[in-house]
Write a protein that holds these residues in place. Sequence first.
Motif, PDB file in Angstrom:
ATOM      1  N   UNK A 136       0.828  -1.152   0.033  1.00 29.95           N
ATOM      2  CA  UNK A 136       0.179   0.515  -0.051  1.00 29.95           C
ATOM      3  C   UNK A 136       0.700   1.040  -0.660  1.00 29.95           C
ATOM      4  N   UNK A 137       2.404   1.184   0.372  1.00 31.87           N
ATOM      5  CA  UNK A 137       3.166   2.586   0.573  1.00 31.87           C
ATOM      6  C   UNK A 137       3.914   2.701  -0.523  1.00 31.87           C
ATOM      7  N   UNK A 138       2.929   1.581  -2.059  1.00 32.16           N
ATOM      8  CA  UNK A 138       3.228   2.455  -3.259  1.00 32.16           C
ATOM      9  C   UNK A 138       2.893   3.594  -3.634  1.00 32.16           C
ATOM     10  N   UNK A 139       1.314   3.703  -2.974  1.00 35.68           N
ATOM     11  CA  UNK A 139       0.250   4.540  -3.420  1.00 35.68           C
ATOM     12  C   UNK A 139       1.481   6.146  -4.061  1.00 35.68           C
TER      13      UNK A 139
ATOM     14  N   UNK B 217      13.312  -0.750  -6.370  1.00 38.91           N
ATOM     15  CA  UNK B 217      13.049  -0.961  -4.791  1.00 38.91           C
ATOM     16  C   UNK B 217      12.237   0.806  -4.187  1.00 38.91           C
ATOM     17  N   UNK B 218      11.732   0.498  -2.909  1.00 38.64           N
ATOM     18  CA  UNK B 218      10.743   1.719  -3.033  1.00 38.64           C
ATOM     19  C   UNK B 218      11.303   1.278  -1.248  1.00 38.64           C
ATOM     20  N   UNK B 219      12.192   2.215  -0.392  1.00 41.74           N
ATOM     21  CA  UNK B 219      11.750   1.728   1.104  1.00 41.74           C
ATOM     22  C   UNK B 219      10.190   1.263   1.772  1.00 41.74           C
ATOM     23  N   UNK B 220       9.456   0.856   2.098  1.00 40.99           N
ATOM     24  CA  UNK B 220       8.676   0.108   2.809  1.00 40.99           C
ATOM     25  C   UNK B 220       8.200  -0.146   4.368  1.00 40.99           C
ATOM     26  N   UNK B 221       7.994   0.765   5.108  1.00 46.10           N
ATOM     27  CA  UNK B 221       7.784   0.668   6.460  1.00 46.10           C
ATOM     28  C   UNK B 221       5.911   0.368   6.845  1.00 46.10           C
ATOM     29  N   UNK B 222       5.859  -0.145   8.246  1.00 44.48           N
ATOM     30  CA  UNK B 222       4.851  -0.124   8.657  1.00 44.48           C
ATOM     31  C   UNK B 222       4.258   1.160   9.063  1.00 44.48           C
ATOM     32  N   UNK B 223       3.580   1.738   9.165  1.00 44.77           N
ATOM     33  CA  UNK B 223       3.025   2.816   9.822  1.00 44.77           C
ATOM     34  C   UNK B 223       2.956   3.397  11.127  1.00 44.77           C
ATOM     35  N   UNK B 224       3.196   2.466  11.595  1.00 39.94           N
ATOM     36  CA  UNK B 224       4.183   2.870  12.888  1.00 39.94           C
ATOM     37  C   UNK B 224       5.403   3.171  13.691  1.00 39.94           C
TER      38      UNK B 224
END
Length: 277
Positions: free
Chosen positions: A131-134, A268-275
């Motif tokens: 989802x963080x690719x939006x 690649x794009x860094x992906x992090x959880x919301x927290x």
Amino acid sequence: MMAILLGTQLLIGCSQRESSSSKSNETLPSPEQVQRVELLNQTADDMYNKVMQGDITGGRMVLQQLGDQVTQIQYYGIASVEGMNALAETVTQAKRAFNAAKYSPDEGQVYVAKIRLATDALTHTNQPMWLQYYKLLIEDVNGIERSAVDKQKQGLTQFINQLAQHYAVIHPSLLISRNPGDVEQADSLMVFLSNQLRSDQDPYSPVTSVITPLRQIIDKLFLKKDAAAYLPIVDQQNPIYWTLVLGSFILAALAFAGWRLSRKDNGLVPVRKKDEA
């Protein structure tokens, strides 16, 4: 030329498996299924970390384990047939890349990232990492629109290719997490855009005409807001031909995008959880 906002690390956070909302016509997965999928996700995490740390031999061995695990899971209640096939195909492609006579580190990193995002989509149905690719996709679409309005062919080519590259990374995850029909709609728009770059005619007007439905389907896939009704884009000059080649062209376009992606900063794009944001 704007640089693609990419990185070489996915920041994988440890989080509990989120319970998916059950649908009336779906069979809930058994505890054994859930356990197997969670193990698959852990294996993908291990494989990803090894490859990113340069342990290609270790990553190849874990990939083989992951391939065996994929075939031992019953996916009813967890993923659609399309999602299951997308994961299996991605694993198969990754094996080919890792067993090639000349291994490409960049290509290998792209494949393990695609697998990592896909297995996360299986275990975190409400907040998968893809989802963080939006934001990245929307920035690509904005770049396409600006280039089309300004009639800048170089910029148009750049942003359409970037969008295809980013979309290819999350494509298996989309087929796991979303309605396959919605993904097919997005696929057709990606093909339409790529087709305009190959056209001898003015690409700017056709590209501009699909910006709105493109944003709508992206919003729908990412659950950002209610998307308006989607109208399929059809090549008016050769509608029958378009219908016949659409399926194979989608696969070719995504494969090409994946290859192009492996040539540019690993895609690649860094992906992090919301927290973690």
